[in-house]
Design a protein around this motif. Structure first.
Motif, PDB file in Angstrom:
ATOM      1  N   UNK A 165       0.829  -1.210   0.000  1.00  0.00           N
ATOM      2  CA  UNK A 165       0.000   0.000   0.000  1.00  0.00           C
ATOM      3  C   UNK A 165       0.861   1.258   0.000  1.00  0.00           C
ATOM      4  N   UNK A 166       1.889   1.303   0.849  1.00  0.00           N
ATOM      5  CA  UNK A 166       2.761   2.476   0.902  1.00  0.00           C
ATOM      6  C   UNK A 166       3.437   2.734  -0.442  1.00  0.00           C
ATOM      7  N   UNK A 167       3.907   1.667  -1.067  1.00  0.00           N
ATOM      8  CA  UNK A 167       4.582   1.844  -2.346  1.00  0.00           C
ATOM      9  C   UNK A 167       3.623   2.235  -3.458  1.00  0.00           C
ATOM     10  N   UNK A 168       2.398   1.742  -3.412  1.00  0.00           N
ATOM     11  CA  UNK A 168       1.408   2.147  -4.416  1.00  0.00           C
ATOM     12  C   UNK A 168       1.044   3.616  -4.259  1.00  0.00           C
ATOM     13  N   UNK A 169       0.950   4.078  -3.025  1.00  0.00           N
ATOM     14  CA  UNK A 169       0.710   5.500  -2.792  1.00  0.00           C
ATOM     15  C   UNK A 169       1.869   6.318  -3.358  1.00  0.00           C
ATOM     16  N   UNK A 170       3.101   5.910  -3.044  1.00  0.00           N
ATOM     17  CA  UNK A 170       4.272   6.649  -3.511  1.00  0.00           C
ATOM     18  C   UNK A 170       4.361   6.635  -5.037  1.00  0.00           C
ATOM     19  N   UNK A 171       4.124   5.461  -5.645  1.00  0.00           N
ATOM     20  CA  UNK A 171       4.218   5.356  -7.101  1.00  0.00           C
ATOM     21  C   UNK A 171       3.183   6.228  -7.798  1.00  0.00           C
ATOM     22  N   UNK A 172       1.962   6.216  -7.299  1.00  0.00           N
ATOM     23  CA  UNK A 172       0.910   6.994  -7.962  1.00  0.00           C
ATOM     24  C   UNK A 172       1.079   8.497  -7.720  1.00  0.00           C
ATOM     25  N   UNK A 173       1.576   8.877  -6.539  1.00  0.00           N
ATOM     26  CA  UNK A 173       1.839  10.298  -6.325  1.00  0.00           C
ATOM     27  C   UNK A 173       2.948  10.774  -7.253  1.00  0.00           C
ATOM     28  N   UNK A 174       3.979   9.932  -7.443  1.00  0.00           N
ATOM     29  CA  UNK A 174       5.065  10.279  -8.362  1.00  0.00           C
ATOM     30  C   UNK A 174       4.539  10.425  -9.791  1.00  0.00           C
ATOM     31  N   UNK A 175       3.656   9.522 -10.203  1.00  0.00           N
ATOM     32  CA  UNK A 175       3.070   9.615 -11.543  1.00  0.00           C
ATOM     33  C   UNK A 175       2.237  10.885 -11.696  1.00  0.00           C
ATOM     34  N   UNK A 176       1.447  11.203 -10.684  1.00  0.00           N
ATOM     35  CA  UNK A 176       0.624  12.414 -10.742  1.00  0.00           C
ATOM     36  C   UNK A 176       1.504  13.649 -10.864  1.00  0.00           C
ATOM     37  N   UNK A 177       2.593  13.717 -10.083  1.00  0.00           N
ATOM     38  CA  UNK A 177       3.518  14.848 -10.184  1.00  0.00           C
ATOM     39  C   UNK A 177       4.074  14.960 -11.599  1.00  0.00           C
TER      40      UNK A 177
END
Length: 220
Positions: A165-177
């Motif tokens: 879950x933590x990594x999915x949050x980080x990955x998707x926030x990075x993609x959004x940025x």
């Protein structure tokens, strides 16, 4: 002794199912921030997981202080977005394996299956855009090599669900940025694609936050 699960087999399967990206020489250097150089490292259970991008994912699923440059070219955007899509697909495939211990959770299974389907579709579109705009981006071998560096690590004693879950949050926030920076350019079809995809990625981010064990406990 720590137990580390790698995504090597899933990387290969994901790349074969998605298809090759238009190629350039594998020794060509990518410009901009190389997301593939990051390694996602979970902290002990209950502590934030680092994103490798200059920010961290908290128990609440927030990512702070992303480390992207202000501008991004179409080539850099397509390469980095494609690579991040591969890592999300690979992590989802790992989550669906019995060994993960969460494959029978309906919410995790539905999320993982959705990530595989929707990020494959996004990569298909990125491949089409690269060809349409005649952009020379790295081939599948180079992207595979970079994606293999983004390893989802689950150490002994850690909760797979919390790390995932933590990594999915980080990955998707990075993609959004990354997509926001592309959307704010005037790069024609690539910019429009980024603008149109943002809502879907923001939905993915909220779903990833809901996966966290803390969110599970609050619902129960």
């Amino acid at each position: 002794m720590k137990t580390i699960q790698t995504l090597t087999s899933a990387v290969i399967a994901g790349l074969l199912s998605i298809g090759a990206v238009p190629t350039m020489a594998d020794d060509d250097t990518m410009t901009g921030t190389d997301m593939g150089d990051a390694t996602r490292t979970p902290g002990p259970t209950g502590t934030p997981a680092t994103t490798g991008q200059g920010g961290s994912a908290s128990r609440a699923g927030m990512v702070t202080e992303p480390n992207y440059p202000q501008g991004v070219s179409a080539v850099t955007f397509i390469e980095e977005a494609s690579e991040k899509n591969y890592t999300i697909i690979n992590a989802a495939e790992l989550a669906l394996e019995k060994e993960s211990g969460v494959a029978e959770d309906p919410q995790v299974r539905e999320f993982a299956q959705q990530m595989i389907e929707e990020h494959r579709r996004l990569n298909h579109k990125l491949t089409e855009l690269a060809a349409q705009e005649q952009l020379e981006v790295s081939g599948s071998a180079a992207l595979m090599d970079r994606a293999q560096r983004l390893v989802l690590e689950v150490r002994e004693g850690d909760s797979f669900l919390e790390v995932y879950a933590n990594n999915q949050v980080a990955d998707h926030q990075a993609l959004i940025d990354l997509y926001e920076r592309m959307a704010n350019t005037e790069d024609g079809e690539v910019s429009r694609f980024a603008q149109n995809a943002l809502a879907e990625l923001e939905e993915h981010l909220e779903l990833a936050r809901d996966l966290h064990p803390q969110a599970h406990a609050e619902r129960d």
